[in-house]
Design a protein around this motif. Structure first.
Motif, short mmCIF file in Angstrom:
data_model
loop_
_atom_site.label_atom_id
_atom_site.label_comp_id
_atom_site.label_asym_id
_atom_site.label_seq_id
_atom_site.Cartn_x
_atom_site.Cartn_y
_atom_site.Cartn_z
N VAL A 527 42.94 27.66 54.80
CA VAL A 527 42.30 27.36 53.51
C VAL A 527 41.43 28.55 53.07
N GLU A 528 40.68 29.07 54.03
CA GLU A 528 39.80 30.19 53.69
C GLU A 528 40.61 31.38 53.17
N THR A 529 41.74 31.66 53.82
CA THR A 529 42.57 32.79 53.41
C THR A 529 43.08 32.60 51.98
N VAL A 530 43.51 31.38 51.68
CA VAL A 530 44.04 31.11 50.33
C VAL A 530 42.94 31.27 49.28
N VAL A 531 41.79 30.65 49.55
CA VAL A 531 40.68 30.71 48.57
C VAL A 531 40.20 32.16 48.40
N THR A 532 40.02 32.85 49.54
CA THR A 532 39.56 34.25 49.47
C THR A 532 40.58 35.11 48.74
N GLY A 533 41.87 34.88 49.04
CA GLY A 533 42.93 35.66 48.39
C GLY A 533 42.90 35.46 46.88
N ALA A 534 42.74 34.21 46.46
CA ALA A 534 42.71 33.93 45.01
C ALA A 534 41.52 34.62 44.35
N LEU A 535 40.35 34.49 44.97
CA LEU A 535 39.16 35.13 44.40
C LEU A 535 39.32 36.65 44.38
N TYR A 536 39.95 37.19 45.43
CA TYR A 536 40.14 38.65 45.51
C TYR A 536 41.02 39.11 44.34
N VAL A 537 42.10 38.38 44.11
CA VAL A 537 43.02 38.77 43.02
C VAL A 537 42.28 38.72 41.68
N LEU A 538 41.49 37.67 41.48
CA LEU A 538 40.75 37.55 40.21
C LEU A 538 39.76 38.71 40.02
N LEU A 539 39.01 39.00 41.08
CA LEU A 539 38.03 40.09 40.99
C LEU A 539 38.70 41.44 40.77
N ARG A 540 39.81 41.63 41.44
CA ARG A 540 40.52 42.90 41.31
C ARG A 540 41.10 43.06 39.91
N MET A 541 41.61 41.96 39.36
CA MET A 541 42.14 42.04 37.99
C MET A 541 41.01 42.35 37.02
N SER A 542 39.87 41.72 37.27
CA SER A 542 38.73 41.96 36.38
C SER A 542 38.28 43.43 36.48
N LEU A 543 38.27 43.98 37.70
CA LEU A 543 37.86 45.37 37.88
C LEU A 543 38.87 46.31 37.23
N ASN A 544 40.16 46.04 37.44
CA ASN A 544 41.18 46.94 36.92
C ASN A 544 41.21 46.98 35.39
N SER A 545 40.78 45.87 34.78
CA SER A 545 40.79 45.85 33.30
C SER A 545 39.45 46.30 32.73
N ALA A 546 38.47 46.58 33.60
CA ALA A 546 37.13 46.95 33.10
C ALA A 546 37.17 48.33 32.43
N ARG A 547 36.44 48.45 31.32
CA ARG A 547 36.30 49.74 30.65
C ARG A 547 34.96 50.35 31.03
N TRP A 548 34.73 51.58 30.59
CA TRP A 548 33.48 52.25 30.95
C TRP A 548 32.29 51.48 30.41
N PRO A 549 31.27 51.25 31.23
CA PRO A 549 30.09 50.57 30.70
C PRO A 549 29.33 51.48 29.73
N SER A 550 28.58 50.85 28.84
CA SER A 550 27.85 51.62 27.83
C SER A 550 26.82 52.52 28.52
N MET A 551 26.61 53.71 27.94
CA MET A 551 25.63 54.63 28.51
C MET A 551 24.24 54.38 27.94
N GLU A 552 24.13 53.49 26.98
CA GLU A 552 22.81 53.27 26.35
C GLU A 552 21.94 52.39 27.22
#
Lengths: 552, 256
Positions: A527-552
């Motif tokens: 169960v832990e592997t499945v839950v961790t795997g799902a969260l990992y995929v979500l976080l990685r997708m979010s990181l890969n689609s992230a653009r440069w943060p504002s410099m202000e």
């Protein structure tokens, strides 16, 4: 009538004032308006002293113990706090490379520089020691066998301990300089600081464990032979000799403390002061590196290059940007003094805690049945979960650098976002820090043998979440390595996030040891592997689609 | 005012400065030139007492570098190329600290600092309210120059002093050092901006690999070597003559 002209400060007074101001303002003051500085310094100092004072309240737990036990706790923790403070400050205060360009062409005796710096270190050490021991000064009076002599005796022994601590660190630097010369000085100072910081942090974790293990019911004494090897015991002996049971053993320990402190001060501030003079001068020399040092560096780079270019690393670092970021992070973790001083001492408590958990479990294991919910299971599971925090902590720290402005380079490059950079840094941390540590822990558990080895599977729940934890520091647009000024390294938000993850780790360890005891460990792991795997995929997708943060 | 005899500095087996000898009288502005790694900064650091020579002797402002080090330091001002300052101090705190090291009374120091502020067009509020870490490079350089001249030294060493200064400040600075020289101060000016050196300096000393290559008036040296400009002379004698051709050839590699 004209007012009398203001008196000219002597160079010694000027230097003391200068170094105290620089020390109190610290790096965090850079870039501020002056109006914000005194307030921030006073606040910071007041909060630090208050924190130390509050921590000193723990001395109340020792009121039912002997004078020696209370003093050993107070001096042990004082040594930890002062050691940490001096180890982290002394290198910068004593050997500031830029200082040569500012002060060495002025009419100042280098010896006067050394004395001014030492005076500041001792002064601040005494403030910190005083704040931490404030409660102890009084509480010692009410310890078993304590008397009204305790407060003045403890003031003396605390002052002596501050001098011992400062003298030892200064002596360490002087010896580094004398034995190894300029070329290795910078690297050695960093290593020395890192080792000192790790030792004092480890000491801070271990001292309460020793007291708990060896000193039940207030009968803790300095009779054990190894007490002569423990500096806090010397100063505790001093308190005990003057205000406790006044045994011969206490007098012996006190005499040892006085002798060692006096010897260290004499050697560090008297005999070796001239080394400091030449050391400051050599820091100003910009000579070339020795051929042997250059050759060694070339060999290291060639070896590293081959490892990175060969499978499996070459498969793992297929993306050229991630590969460049991997090399950059690795170089900073191995070479940059500022980075090393933040990362390795910062990780030290993380390394000590799992060992303590494992050893505790080892000590108590025999009291519980092999099939019952034993404490050793929780210890190993908690050690594994704690290991999982290391990449998170390390990656959080690799975002900060003194050269943060150079990270503008990344934004100027044709990259849609910082994901590849973060992946490179993440892999460097996993390879350099996490992998060796996991190997060491697994080896330790295996060497302890028996039931302990059979419990080593309990490390798995912690290790499974490592990739997930390693993505957490990238949240909130902070995925660019070396891109934040070191001044902003400490924030309440980061601390809170860390606390949250530590809580999650404890919960994970609790569930792991519970399911182990109940025989549900493998389903739990699934169960832990499945839950961790799902969260990992979500976080990685979010990181890969992230653009440069504002410099202000 | 400055007398250098066989001054040598070795770092391990490498000789950074090799038996350098020259004399500089009072009131002269001397351009101290050389390519990167020639030994310029090492020489300046030896003459300001920051590092110890391996061998050779020197007197600066009448004081022996080996036996009267503190006296030498009292008599020289130095602007290092690093432009290092204590960034956690305000500009005023920094300058007051420097004044105290030369035993200048606080009131006198403040009055002098105000004169420099006026000269450099700095605002007193900036100097008192802002920490040096937040200064622009040019402002920081002005503070470093002020710190070098505050005690009115008879000998001043400048290592890339114009780095970061805007055009107006640079013009003002050049006039300042020319006037200081007329007043009898000895100025040693190290820079890579050779046209400025050619205009400002009475004399140039060119070194390479720690050794003295040329020493004389810039116009005389240029004429003797039929170089046209000091820049051309410099590149010729320091092995940079083919640089223009190499640059042109290299530029061709950018063609699509």
């Amino acid at each position: 009538m004209n007012p009398a002209p203001k008196p000219v400060r002597t160079p010694a007074q000027t230097l003391r004032h200068l170094f105290l101001t620089l020390f109190l303002r610290g790096r965090s003051a850079r870039g501020l308006q002056k109006s914000g500085v005194p307030q921030s310094v006073v606040k910071k100092l007041a909060f630090t002293l208050l924190f130390y004072g509050l921590f000193g309240l723990f001395a109340l737990f020792f009121v039912r113990q002997s004078v020696f036990a209370m003093s050993l706790y107070l001096h042990g923790m004082t040594l930890v706090f002062l050691g940490m403070f001096i180890a982290s400050s002394a290198g910068e205060v004593l050997f500031n490379q830029q200082e040569a360009d500012i002060l060495l062409h002025r009419p100042v005796e280098p010896k006067a520089l050394l004395w001014a710096k030492i005076a500041v270190l001792v002064q601040v050490s005494l403030w910190l020691a005083g704040a931490f021991n404030l409660v102890g000064f009084i509480a010692g009076r009410y310890a078993l066998g304590g008397s009204w002599v305790y407060p003045p005796a403890h003031v003396l022994s605390t002052g002596m301990e501050a001098l011992f601590c400062t003298g030892s660190v200064v002596l360490g630097y002087q010896l580094c300089l004398r034995w190894f010369g300029r070329e290795k000085l910078d690297g050695l100072m960093t290593t020395f600081q890192v080792i000192m910081a790790i030792m004092v942090v480890a000491g801070g974790q271990i001292i309460p464990q020793i007291l708990r293990r060896f000193g039940p019911e207030g009968h803790f004494t300095g009779d054990a032979w190894w007490m002569v090897l423990v500096p806090p015991a010397w100063f505790a002996g001093f308190d005990d000799a003057l205000a406790g049971d006044r045994s011969l053993r206490s007098w012996e320990l006190a005499a040892l403390g006085v002798t060692v402190t006096a010897t260290i001060l004499w050697v560090a501030f008297g005999k070796l002061a001239n080394s400091y003079v030449s050391g400051l001068q050599t820091l100003g020399e910009a000579g070339p590196a020795r051929p042997a040092a250059r050759a060694a560096e070339r060999v290291r780079q060639r070896w590293l290059g081959r490892v990175i270019d060969a499978p499996p690393l070459s498969w793992w670092l297929r993306d050229s940007v991630a590969r460049a970021s991997f090399k950059l992070t690795l170089a900073y973790l191995l070479r940059d003094r500022d980075m090393k001083l933040r990362v390795y001492p910062g990780l030290a408590p993380m390394l000590v805690m799992p060992f303590i958990m494992i050893m505790q479990g080892y000590g108590h294991h025999s009291q519980h049945g092999q099939n019952g919910p034993d404490i050793s299971g929780f210890g190993i599971a908690f050690a594994g979960a704690y290991l999982g925090l290391i990449p998170m902590l390390a990656l959080g720290m690799t975002q900060f650098s003194q050269h943060w402005q150079a990270a503008d380079l990344f934004r100027a490059a044709p990259l849609a976002g910082p994901a590849s950079l973060y992946h490179g840094a993440r892999r460097a941390v996993l390879l350099l820090l996490v992998l060796p540590l996991v190997a060491v822990f697994a080896l330790c558990v295996w060497l302890l043998g028996g039931d302990m080895a059979s419990h080593s599977l309990l490390l798995l729940p912690g290790l499974i979440v490592v990739p997930l934890y390693a993505l957490i520091p990238s949240l909130g647009g902070r995925a660019i390595p070396l891109s934040q000024p070191t001044e902003s390294a400490k924030s309440a938000g980061r601390g809170l996030r860390m606390f949250g993850v530590m809580f999650a780790s404890m919960a994970l360890a609790g569930m792991a040891s519970f399911t182990w005891a109940k025989g549900w460990f493998w389903p739990f792991l699934g169960v832990e592997t499945v839950v961790t795997g799902a969260l990992y995929v979500l976080l990685r997708m979010s990181l890969n689609s992230a653009r440069w943060p504002s410099m202000e | 005012m400055i007398s250098v005899q066989s001054l040598t500095k070795q770092f391990g087996t490498q000789t950074a400065v090799d038996a350098l000898s020259f004399e500089i009288p009072a009131g002269q502005i001397v351009g101290f030139l050389g390519p990167n790694g020639a030994g310029k900064s090492t020489t300046l650091k030896m003459l300001t007492g920051m590092i110890e020579p391996t061998s050779g002797t020197a007197t600066v402002a009448g004081c022996d570098l080996r036996t009267q080090l503190l006296e030498v330091k009292r008599r020289v001002g130095f602007v290092p190329d690093s432009g290092a300052v204590f960034e956690s101090l305000t500009g005023l705190e920094y300058l007051e600290m420097v004044a105290a090291l030369y035993a200048i009374p606080q009131d006198a120091a403040l009055a002098r600092i105000r004169q420099f502020i006026a000269f450099f067009d700095l605002s007193f509020a900036t100097l008192t309210d802002k920490l040096l870490g937040a200064y622009s490079k040019g402002m920081r350089r002005k503070v470093v120059i002020t710190a070098a001249l505050l005690h009115n030294p008879p000998v001043v060493f400048f290592d890339e002093p114009l780095d970061g200064l805007d055009a107006n400040a640079a013009v003002g600075f050049k006039t300042l050092i020319q006037t200081l020289a007329k007043e009898g101060k000895t100025i040693v000016y190290s820079s890579h901006i050779l046209d400025v050196v050619e205009r400002v300096c009475d004399r140039v000393i060119i070194i390479d690999k720690g050794k003295l290559l040329l020493d004389g008036r810039p116009d005389v040296l240029v004429a003797e070597h039929q170089a046209g400009t000091l820049e051309h002379l410099f590149t010729t004698i320091t092995g940079g003559a083919e640089l223009e051709q190499r640059a042109a050839d290299f530029a061709k590699t950018f063609r699509p």
